[in-house]
Design an enzyme around this catalytic site. Structure first.
Site, PDB file in Angstrom:
ATOM      1  N   GLY A  71      95.641 -50.725  27.149  1.00  0.00           N
ATOM      2  CA  GLY A  71      96.042 -49.841  26.069  1.00  0.00           C
ATOM      3  C   GLY A  71      97.549 -49.774  25.910  1.00  0.00           C
ATOM      4  O   GLY A  71      98.294 -49.945  26.875  1.00  0.00           O
ATOM      5  N   GLY A 120      92.394 -51.904  29.898  1.00  0.00           N
ATOM      6  CA  GLY A 120      91.577 -51.929  28.696  1.00  0.00           C
ATOM      7  C   GLY A 120      91.184 -53.320  28.266  1.00  0.00           C
ATOM      8  O   GLY A 120      90.174 -53.501  27.579  1.00  0.00           O
ATOM      9  N   GLU A 143      95.615 -48.312  36.150  1.00  0.00           N
ATOM     10  CA  GLU A 143      95.693 -46.945  35.612  1.00  0.00           C
ATOM     11  C   GLU A 143      96.289 -45.948  36.600  1.00  0.00           C
ATOM     12  O   GLU A 143      96.883 -44.936  36.200  1.00  0.00           O
ATOM     13  CB  GLU A 143      94.291 -46.485  35.185  1.00  0.00           C
ATOM     14  CG  GLU A 143      93.758 -47.169  33.935  1.00  0.00           C
ATOM     15  CD  GLU A 143      93.216 -48.557  34.215  1.00  0.00           C
ATOM     16  OE1 GLU A 143      92.859 -49.252  33.252  1.00  0.00           O
ATOM     17  OE2 GLU A 143      93.151 -48.964  35.395  1.00  0.00           O
ATOM     18  N   ASP A 151      89.538 -46.356  34.245  1.00  0.00           N
ATOM     19  CA  ASP A 151      88.580 -46.026  33.189  1.00  0.00           C
ATOM     20  C   ASP A 151      87.960 -47.294  32.599  1.00  0.00           C
ATOM     21  O   ASP A 151      87.834 -48.300  33.297  1.00  0.00           O
ATOM     22  CB  ASP A 151      89.245 -45.158  32.117  1.00  0.00           C
ATOM     23  CG  ASP A 151      90.358 -45.872  31.376  1.00  0.00           C
ATOM     24  OD1 ASP A 151      90.891 -46.865  31.903  1.00  0.00           O
ATOM     25  OD2 ASP A 151      90.707 -45.442  30.259  1.00  0.00           O
TER      26      ASP A 151
END
Length: 259
Positions: A71, A120, A143, A151
């Site tokens: 991300g 991501g 992360e 995630d």
């Protein structure tokens, strides 16, 4: 990998000869995902699922440096600060929905993951039926470095790695390579970066049947034709250290791990 055409769009989509193509097209920032990009991907994947003329979905990243660095954390932080927490919640809702959708598609999905594939990016490619890595692929779930848990499905797929390796990767954000990816189940095939364009062209020129089972087998054969021998890949970095990592990460609490 070059984008399909000159365009300022951060995601390029194309339907051609039975293949729906998603090209992440923000190479200057390693194709890091924004809400706008994820919204485009989500809508296109749903359209491909409904379209009887589409038999295969292909996911790729523009530029030479990587498939997707995860991300776009900087943009997410700035937009959340200016628009409020609702923006952040919406971003993650759309991102997780995209990742889940890749898993659910009933048509074969090919992900070409060269170079940097982080966070991501792994979430987006992990649900593909045919996950390709290259000799230069570098993967990680980083992360933890921004205070977030692993995630995009990380708590699921990391927990299923051998021994305590998943816990180590989640707590440290350590990187792994193509050989590790194949051995740990993050990838299905390895293809040399120099062969990706030929593989892509072959997929786009193939006559697909529209039968998911037949097309899945055909796609496996095609990718297999371009596969590179494991001897040409870098040596694995994580699995050979499993015994040490299991020992370091023994225990059920952070306090026990710190002893």
């Amino acid at each position: 990998m070059d984008p399909l055409k000159k365009s300022n769009a951060e995601v390029l989509t194309l339907k051609t000869n039975g293949v729906g193509v998603v090209t992440l097209n923000a190479p200057a920032r390693l194709n890091a995902l924004t809400l706008k990009m994820l919204t485009t991907i989500d809508a296109f994947l749903r359209d491909c699922e409904r379209d009887p003329k589409i038999s295969v979905v292909l996911l790729e990243g523009a530029g030479e440096r990587g498939f997707c660095a995860g991300g776009d954390v900087k943009k997410l932080a700035l937009e959340t600060r200016s628009q409020g927490i609702t923006y952040g919640r919406h971003f993650f809702e759309v991102e997780y929905r995209c990742d889940h959708l890749v898993h659910l598609l009933k048509k074969p999905r090919l992900a070409l993951c060269h170079g940097v594939t982080l966070g991501g990016g792994i979430g987006l490619m992990n649900g593909a039926s045919h996950r390709v890595v290259c000799e230069n692929t570098t993967m990680a779930m980083p992360e933890i470095s921004i205070g977030l848990f692993p995630d995009v499905g990380g708590s699921y797929f990391l927990s299923r790695l051998p021994g305590r390796i998943g816990l180590f990767l989640g707590l440290t954000g350590a990187r792994w390579n193509a050989s590790d990816a194949l051995a740990m189940g993050f990838a299905d095939f390895a293809v040399a970066t120099g062969s990706l364009t030929q593989l892509r062209e072959r997929v786009l020129s193939e006559k697909w049947s529209g039968s998911p089972s037949n097309d899945t087998e055909r796609l496996s054969r095609i990718v297999g034709e371009f596969s590179t021998p494991t001897a040409q890949l870098p040596l694995p970095q994580v699995l050979p250290r499993q015994a040490t990592l299991d020992e370091l990460c023994a225990g059920s609490t952070l306090y026990e791990l710190d002893q």
